[in-house]
Design an enzyme around this catalytic site. Structure first.
Site, PDB file in Angstrom:
ATOM      1  N   THR A 170      39.236  43.256  51.542  1.00 49.33           N
ATOM      2  CA  THR A 170      37.964  42.688  51.099  1.00 49.33           C
ATOM      3  C   THR A 170      38.300  41.503  50.208  1.00 49.33           C
ATOM      4  O   THR A 170      38.924  41.668  49.157  1.00 49.33           O
ATOM      5  CB  THR A 170      37.129  43.725  50.332  1.00 49.33           C
ATOM      6  OG1 THR A 170      36.759  44.756  51.238  1.00 49.33           O
ATOM      7  CG2 THR A 170      35.876  43.094  49.756  1.00 49.33           C
ATOM      8  N   LYS A 215      30.712  42.061  54.387  1.00 50.44           N
ATOM      9  CA  LYS A 215      31.197  43.032  53.399  1.00 50.44           C
ATOM     10  C   LYS A 215      30.550  42.777  52.037  1.00 50.44           C
ATOM     11  O   LYS A 215      30.215  43.724  51.317  1.00 50.44           O
ATOM     12  CB  LYS A 215      32.720  42.969  53.299  1.00 50.44           C
ATOM     13  CG  LYS A 215      33.346  43.954  52.299  1.00 50.44           C
ATOM     14  CD  LYS A 215      33.137  45.418  52.708  1.00 50.44           C
ATOM     15  CE  LYS A 215      33.554  46.398  51.613  1.00 50.44           C
ATOM     16  NZ  LYS A 215      34.971  46.675  51.543  1.00 50.44           N
ATOM     17  N   LYS A 258      36.196  44.075  41.377  1.00 51.55           N
ATOM     18  CA  LYS A 258      36.796  42.957  42.122  1.00 51.55           C
ATOM     19  C   LYS A 258      35.817  42.445  43.186  1.00 51.55           C
ATOM     20  O   LYS A 258      35.540  41.253  43.278  1.00 51.55           O
ATOM     21  CB  LYS A 258      38.086  43.417  42.801  1.00 51.55           C
ATOM     22  CG  LYS A 258      38.731  42.351  43.692  1.00 51.55           C
ATOM     23  CD  LYS A 258      39.652  42.936  44.763  1.00 51.55           C
ATOM     24  CE  LYS A 258      38.931  43.176  46.084  1.00 51.55           C
ATOM     25  NZ  LYS A 258      39.789  43.525  47.209  1.00 51.55           N
TER      26      LYS A 258
END
Lengths: 292, 292
Positions: free
Chosen positions: B102, B177, B245
């Site tokens: 990701t 995502k 993150k």
């Protein structure tokens, strides 16, 4: 023992989109149904199907063994129960009163206290599932009050809903409904942001839903209301103005419990802004307009 | 045509909880698998099952026809692809590179551009489903890139996941995502507030879930992570630090797209506060600690 529903008179106060469907199911099940609502015209369909029109809350209260209320705001609940011509002033001892309006938990406790002193049973039993759930008798019913009163109401609940749970003491039904609305509130912000992001990033949001609609991001809101946002369909399933009402009760109740709710606060402020720009009569998915 | 997987050499860079399971599935399917990861010890199990250990990204890149990367942060992705000893400097023409980390959508576009100039195919294909999804090969895989490259990767994707969707051009996988993480972010705030409210109101939160877990408030987060919050189980399914993150990438990407994300911003600030108080290695449901 053979149940003879026609022997139990059930009064319905409030025949909005929800109340009308709910009363209709009870009527169809064979109960003697008395109805009262502010606008008599609303009751016409039910009356032509066999419901008995009552001219006032007072009249209805004296004739019903079980009284179900499904009105608008906590102020309406207050008036219907505590007014001079209200339920508690006129219902007979032994009556069961059930407020199915989404209303304040504190008010539910207050109704129960006063009712108890009068020998009247009281439940708070708000629902979720919207107009579709009311129409299809698939409502989720979350109740607060004594077990004996709940058992007495259960045959009626089973006519109107599917997921029926006694959540605890008086007020517990309303508190559970608040937990429900709180889980939806910031969740709607998340759904709007996600779909707005997908569009701004140049993705096809319907294809995005295929990827994200079944995993850890999955929610009823994303898969149902998200799809309506994408389609530009802002017709009301659940009204913005009613959701604002519920969130205001939740904010107040949270404060009283000493709970910080930054997500709920954010959602309420966004929805209020949405209503100020003239979208109070849209469905809750119209929040998307604030992100486009 | 008979597919001979063993003829296609697949390189895996990054063997964390996710990468290790994913590489294991590909190995088991009969492919020749080359592996490299920062800590050699992590690769032992795979190597003893038949994977070939490579001493460097460079060595792996020259020997693999398809290279899959599953590393930590965008800075790791940048180093692994663009470093002097990195993939793009050493992979042969005709190689397919697939970043399943990701990571930033912009970085995915940058990798694709550079790769294209070198005659290398590139896909971004982040996943959702967590360690359990990786272990059970039920990951949702959201890809961005050319259809031909996607078709080439598809047999491998089908070994690692279930819900595999080509979302669009390079970067579209990462954008999808991000839409997924954004839908989760404020949604987690909502779930925490709802369960905290239920507890403060004196309800039994497990019973509350019975009422609200199946209707309009229903979400994967509520029913899975909410249940863990109630049980006081804060063990990591998905780490707080990793979610932070992802949300930082999402915030940055949203800014660049000119999108306001107050819900995401709120969630990020709460999670950062949680990490500062020493809970970065807990599961994302530990956000509940901020509301208790």
């Amino acid at each position: 023992m053979v149940i003879e529903p026609e022997k139990i008179s059930v009064g319905f106060i409030g025949l909005g989109v929800m109340g009308k469907s709910m009363a209709g199911h009870v009527l169809k099940a064979g109960y003697e149904v008395h109805v009262y609502t502010r606008t008599k015209k609303t009751a016409e369909e039910l009356v032509s199907s066999g419901a008995v029109w009552e001219e006032s809350v007072t009249a209805l209260s004296t004739k019903s063994r079980i009284i179900i209320t499904m009105v608008g705001y906590p102020s309406d609940v207050e008036a219907v129960y505590f007014g001079e011509d209200g339920i508690l002033a006129h219902a007979e001892k032994g009556t069961l009163v059930v407020d199915m309006t989404t209303s304040s938990p504190d008010l539910a406790v207050k109704i129960h206290e006063k009712a108890s002193r009068l020998g009247i049973d009281a439940l708070d039993a708000p629902v979720s599932g919207g107009d579709l759930g009311a129409r299809n008798a698939t409502l989720s019913i979350m109740a607060g009050g004594e077990k004996a009163a709940f058992d007495k109401a259960l045959p009626l609940f089973e006519i109107m809903g599917k997921n029926i749970v006694l959540q605890g003491k008086p007020g517990a039904g309303q508190h559970t409904k608040m937990a429900n609305q709180i889980a939806i509130a910031a969740g709607m912000v998340a759904v709007c942001e996600s779909i707005a992001y997908a569009k701004k990033a140049g993705l096809d949001p319907e294809t995005v839903l295929k990827s994200i609609g079944a995993g850890a991001a999955a929610s009823w809101s994303l898969n149902n209301l998200g799809a309506r946002m994408i389609a530009g369909n802002f017709e009301p399933g659940f009204y913005v103005k009613h959701f604002i009402k519920d969130m205001k009760i939740a904010v107040e109740s949270s404060k009283r419990l000493g709970l910080q709710t930054p997500g709920l606060d954010l959602a309420l402020s966004l929805y209020e802004k949405l209503a100020r720009t003239g979208h109070g009569d849209k469905g809750t998915q119209a929040l998307f307009k604030m992100f486009e």
